[in-house]
Design a protein around this motif. Structure first.
Motif, PDB file in Angstrom:
ATOM      1  N   VAL A 433       9.248   4.499   3.521  1.00 58.02           N
ATOM      2  CA  VAL A 433       8.283   5.395   2.873  1.00 58.02           C
ATOM      3  C   VAL A 433       7.868   4.788   1.536  1.00 58.02           C
ATOM      4  CG1 VAL A 433       8.893   7.617   3.923  1.00 58.02           C
ATOM      5  CG2 VAL A 433      10.274   6.730   2.042  1.00 58.02           C
ATOM      6  N   ALA A 434       6.713   5.207   1.048  1.00 61.04           N
ATOM      7  CA  ALA A 434       6.218   4.745  -0.253  1.00 61.04           C
ATOM      8  C   ALA A 434       5.506   5.922  -0.909  1.00 61.04           C
ATOM      9  CB  ALA A 434       5.253   3.575  -0.071  1.00 61.04           C
ATOM     10  N   TRP A 435       5.565   5.970  -2.228  1.00 59.65           N
ATOM     11  CA  TRP A 435       4.980   7.142  -2.886  1.00 59.65           C
ATOM     12  C   TRP A 435       4.500   6.842  -4.302  1.00 59.65           C
ATOM     13  CZ3 TRP A 435      10.097   6.341  -1.767  1.00 59.65           C
ATOM     14  CH2 TRP A 435      10.973   6.237  -2.857  1.00 59.65           C
ATOM     15  N   GLN A 436       3.509   7.585  -4.673  1.00 61.55           N
ATOM     16  CA  GLN A 436       3.044   7.663  -6.061  1.00 61.55           C
ATOM     17  C   GLN A 436       2.289   8.996  -6.122  1.00 61.55           C
ATOM     18  OE1 GLN A 436       0.027   4.848  -7.451  1.00 61.55           O
ATOM     19  NE2 GLN A 436       0.964   4.865  -9.493  1.00 61.55           N
ATOM     20  N   PRO A 437       3.045  10.103  -6.141  1.00 63.99           N
ATOM     21  CA  PRO A 437       2.403  11.407  -6.004  1.00 63.99           C
ATOM     22  C   PRO A 437       1.294  11.585  -7.040  1.00 63.99           C
ATOM     23  CG  PRO A 437       4.781  11.642  -5.877  1.00 63.99           C
ATOM     24  CD  PRO A 437       4.503  10.221  -6.266  1.00 63.99           C
ATOM     25  N   GLY A 440      -1.379   8.252  -5.300  1.00 63.85           N
ATOM     26  CA  GLY A 440      -1.486   7.715  -3.953  1.00 63.85           C
ATOM     27  C   GLY A 440      -1.145   6.241  -3.835  1.00 63.85           C
ATOM     28  N   VAL A 441      -0.978   5.824  -2.585  1.00 62.95           N
ATOM     29  CA  VAL A 441      -0.542   4.466  -2.251  1.00 62.95           C
ATOM     30  C   VAL A 441      -1.605   3.862  -1.336  1.00 62.95           C
ATOM     31  CG1 VAL A 441       1.196   3.201  -0.905  1.00 62.95           C
ATOM     32  CG2 VAL A 441       1.903   5.067  -2.420  1.00 62.95           C
ATOM     33  N   SER A 442      -1.943   2.570  -1.548  1.00 69.20           N
ATOM     34  CA  SER A 442      -2.954   1.981  -0.659  1.00 69.20           C
ATOM     35  C   SER A 442      -2.374   0.959   0.306  1.00 69.20           C
ATOM     36  CB  SER A 442      -4.070   1.329  -1.478  1.00 69.20           C
ATOM     37  OG  SER A 442      -3.552   0.219  -2.196  1.00 69.20           O
ATOM     38  N   ALA A 443      -1.190   0.433   0.002  1.00 69.93           N
ATOM     39  CA  ALA A 443      -0.610  -0.563   0.916  1.00 69.93           C
ATOM     40  C   ALA A 443       0.868  -0.717   0.615  1.00 69.93           C
ATOM     41  CB  ALA A 443      -1.310  -1.909   0.743  1.00 69.93           C
ATOM     42  N   VAL A 444       1.589  -1.287   1.609  1.00 73.37           N
ATOM     43  CA  VAL A 444       2.992  -1.644   1.402  1.00 73.37           C
ATOM     44  C   VAL A 444       3.174  -3.056   1.939  1.00 73.37           C
ATOM     45  CG1 VAL A 444       5.373  -1.178   2.123  1.00 73.37           C
ATOM     46  CG2 VAL A 444       3.887   0.716   1.461  1.00 73.37           C
ATOM     47  N   GLU A 445       3.941  -3.840   1.233  1.00 74.12           N
ATOM     48  CA  GLU A 445       4.218  -5.197   1.669  1.00 74.12           C
ATOM     49  C   GLU A 445       5.723  -5.401   1.804  1.00 74.12           C
ATOM     50  OE1 GLU A 445       0.364  -7.501  -0.201  1.00 74.12           O
ATOM     51  OE2 GLU A 445       2.199  -7.427  -1.403  1.00 74.12           O
ATOM     52  N   VAL A 446       6.072  -6.277   2.740  1.00 75.81           N
ATOM     53  CA  VAL A 446       7.481  -6.525   3.036  1.00 75.81           C
ATOM     54  C   VAL A 446       7.733  -8.023   2.975  1.00 75.81           C
ATOM     55  CG1 VAL A 446       9.296  -6.298   4.780  1.00 75.81           C
ATOM     56  CG2 VAL A 446       7.595  -4.481   4.513  1.00 75.81           C
ATOM     57  N   GLN A 447       8.892  -8.356   2.451  1.00 78.23           N
ATOM     58  CA  GLN A 447       9.257  -9.763   2.353  1.00 78.23           C
ATOM     59  C   GLN A 447      10.611  -9.963   3.038  1.00 78.23           C
ATOM     60  OE1 GLN A 447      10.712 -11.179  -1.420  1.00 78.23           O
ATOM     61  NE2 GLN A 447       9.128 -12.756  -1.505  1.00 78.23           N
ATOM     62  N   VAL A 448      10.693 -10.991   3.876  1.00 81.98           N
ATOM     63  CA  VAL A 448      11.959 -11.315   4.537  1.00 81.98           C
ATOM     64  C   VAL A 448      12.480 -12.620   3.951  1.00 81.98           C
ATOM     65  CG1 VAL A 448      13.095 -11.793   6.734  1.00 81.98           C
ATOM     66  CG2 VAL A 448      11.167 -10.178   6.647  1.00 81.98           C
ATOM     67  N   ALA A 487       5.200  -1.404  -2.979  1.00 83.12           N
ATOM     68  CA  ALA A 487       3.997  -0.627  -2.671  1.00 83.12           C
ATOM     69  C   ALA A 487       2.868  -1.083  -3.576  1.00 83.12           C
ATOM     70  CB  ALA A 487       4.270   0.857  -2.891  1.00 83.12           C
ATOM     71  N   ILE A 488       1.661  -0.807  -3.127  1.00 84.84           N
ATOM     72  CA  ILE A 488       0.490  -1.067  -3.953  1.00 84.84           C
ATOM     73  C   ILE A 488      -0.234   0.263  -4.130  1.00 84.84           C
ATOM     74  CG2 ILE A 488      -1.726  -2.306  -4.034  1.00 84.84           C
ATOM     75  CD1 ILE A 488      -0.012  -4.456  -2.320  1.00 84.84           C
ATOM     76  N   GLY A 489      -0.468   0.605  -5.365  1.00 83.92           N
ATOM     77  CA  GLY A 489      -1.072   1.896  -5.666  1.00 83.92           C
ATOM     78  C   GLY A 489      -2.528   1.936  -5.257  1.00 83.92           C
TER      79      GLY A 489
END
Ligand SMILES: Nc1nc2c(c(=O)[nH]1)N[C@H]1C(S)=C(S)[C@@H](COP(=O)(O)O)O[C@H]1N2
Ligand SMILES: [Mo]
Length: 519
Positions: A433-437, A440-448, A487-489
């Motif tokens: 989940v991602a949040w910025q009440p 709002g959130v525009s994207a999420v990125e993941v790094q392995v 997350a990206i706001g």
């Protein structure tokens, strides 16, 4: 030291513990009948919570999370029983000293009781009774011990001559301790049984919202096992507050007063509130103590009346910039006036996920302000709103070093896989989940493993006020893997990698977990 001296000491200590259990249990029972807030344990615990330095509280929340209250009560019980044992020894050595000690403990607590914000009439009585009962019991028990000793002396030589007197002592000590424990159990069962919850709350029917929550967009809830549900069930919603005993507020008695820097004072009763055109909307609430990756956050559909409408009636003066909200138990929060008057759905809430507020979440009325941490906005059991200024008033947590303003930081969390989990190699999924009440959130990125940042699939949000679910298909290769998300706001800001602890204005950093991928 001979064995018999040791045994006598152990018995004197046991007398102290038994007498204290009896007195403490009796005090809790009287308090349960009188007013739950007059419970000597709640008085001591509440005073400790308020007096504790900020670092102690932060450590308690960090160590015990939502079990911080149980940990505190256990701590008080341990200290009390240690003191009781010491006073038992003292009573054996110096007649009446232990008894007087126990009475004094009761007197001190009974003096603190009326100073508590939620003190009821006669709030001093249970603690005083506790002290007197335990002092008297200790005095008598130790007198029995002494007479057992005398019997032993008088008939030296025969086999365990003090047996009958000692058995009498042990029987009385056991009976005292047992009676105290039973009284405490009855008290706690009685408290639960007479709670507003079992009487008024269960019978309550919430009014229909004039403005129902918009339908949840299709696909907002991703179907990933282990992912936090989009709407947090009430029973799983985190609970953080300073209330050792959940305030019992009868809606029929509830009244809200809006005053201070206003043109018109406004008062609102429960019947007036439920007759207003209510709004339903989802909002994510987070505690400022939530660590990166922590679970002191939840998302619920709230039913309530916009605070902005009430403030419009009151007409705050131009120089006001804060609203100090107070709960029935004396907790306060200072909310920027702007957050309560702009177009966000800051609610005076009565419903949570289609039910009246659960008691521990503020029954009958609380505040919910999208975008702000709970400590500056989410006052439960709220009864008073004072329109004021930040330079004139301070609130419970800002008084203890936390930041005056508390916007919830842009954050994201990996729920699947769990930290330190073992997963099988091959095609799987990373989700969270991602949040910025409010923003709002525009994207999420993941790094392995420190590789390139990959865009996750972002589910549609209920609104900018709520968290968003995300997932990323992952071909897991065997070995130790490190997963990280950010997350990206909605304005393009990337969640900061800078690690900050919760104090003073909320944790930050990227949630990073290790998992073992088995071939
Ligand atoms: N009366 C009262 N309201 C309170 C608090 C409190 O201690 N007392 N704690 C606040 C804090 S710090 C948070 S994070 C939220 C938590 O709300 P919840 O327990 O419903 O999740 O309530 C807020 N409202
Ligand atoms: Mo909080």
């Amino acid at each position: 030291m001979t064995g018999s001296v040791l045994r006598h000491r152990a018995m004197a200590a046991a007398a102290g513990v038994a007498a204290t259990l009896l007195g403490a249990g009796a005090g809790e029972l009287v308090a349960a009948v009188l007013a739950p807030s007059s419970s000597p344990f709640a008085v001591v615990g509440g005073a400790l919570i308020d007096a504790a330095p900020a670092w102690a509280k932060n450590t308690a929340i960090a160590l015990f999370g939502t079990s911080d209250k149980a940990a505190l009560l256990t701590g008080i019980a341990i200290v009390l029983l240690a003191l009781a044992a010491a006073l038992g020894l003292s009573e054996r050595r110096w007649r009446r000293s232990g008894a007087i000690g126990l009475v004094l403990v009761g007197v001190v607590v009974s003096l603190i009781a009326p100073t508590r914000a939620d003190a009821a009439t006669l709030s001093w009585l249970p603690a005083l009774l506790s002290g007197v009962i335990s002092g008297t019991a200790l005095h008598r028990l130790v007198r029995m011990l002494r007479s057992a000793d005398r019997t032993a002396l008088a008939s030296a030589g025969t086999q365990d001559p003090s047996g009958p007197t000692r058995r009498r002592f042990l029987a009385w000590a056991a009976a005292s301790a047992g009676a105290g424990i039973v009284a405490a159990l009855i008290a706690s069962a009685g408290r639960a049984g007479t709670a507003v919850s079992t009487t008024v709350r269960t019978a309550l029917r919430l009014p229909k919202p004039a403005t129902p929550a918009p339908a949840i967009p299709a696909g907002a809830a991703l179907n990933v096992p282990g992912l936090s549900p989009l709407i947090t069930p009430n029973a799983d919603f985190y609970r953080i507050d300073t209330a050792l005993i959940v305030p019992q507020l009868d809606p029929a008695q509830w009244k809200l007063r809006i005053h201070g820097l206003v043109a018109h004072e406004v008062t609102l009763t429960w019947n007036e509130l439920v007759a207003l055109p209510l709004v339903e909307s989802a909002a994510t609430l987070s505690c400022v103590s939530n660590e990166v990756g922590g679970d002191l956050i939840g998302n619920a559909v709230w039913l309530g009346y916009p605070i902005r409408e009430l403030l419009a009636q009151a007409q705050p003066s131009a120089d006001a910039d804060m609203v100090l909200s107070t709960s029935v138990d004396g907790f306060t929060a200072g909310t920027p006036l702007e957050a309560l008057t702009d177009d966000r759905n800051a609610l005076l809430a009565i419903g949570m996920n289609g039910e009246p507020l659960p008691l521990e979440h503020g029954f009958p009325v609380r505040m919910v302000v999208p975008g702000l941490y709970g400590y500056v906005s989410a006052t439960k059991w709220v009864i008073d709103l004072e329109v004021t200024r930040f330079d004139r008033a301070r609130a419970y947590w800002t008084d203890r070093g936390w930041s005056e303003r508390g916007p919830i930081k842009l954050e994201s969390r990996i729920d699947v896989p769990r930290a330190n989990a073992a997963v099988s190699a091959g095609d799987t999924v990373i989700a969270g989940v991602a949040w910025q009440p409010h923003a709002g959130v525009s994207a999420v990125e993941v790094q392995v493993d420190g590789g390139p940042w990959q865009r996750a699939e972002l589910a549609p949000a209920i609104s900018t006020d709520t968290w968003v679910q995300w997932r990323l298909p992952w071909h897991a290769a065997a070995g130790q893997r490190t997963l990280r998300c950010r997350a990206i706001g909605s304005d393009g800001t990337v969640q900061t990698s800078e690690i900050a602890p919760p104090a003073p204005d909320g944790a930050s950093g990227w949630h990073t977990i290790g998992v073992t991928v088995n071939a």
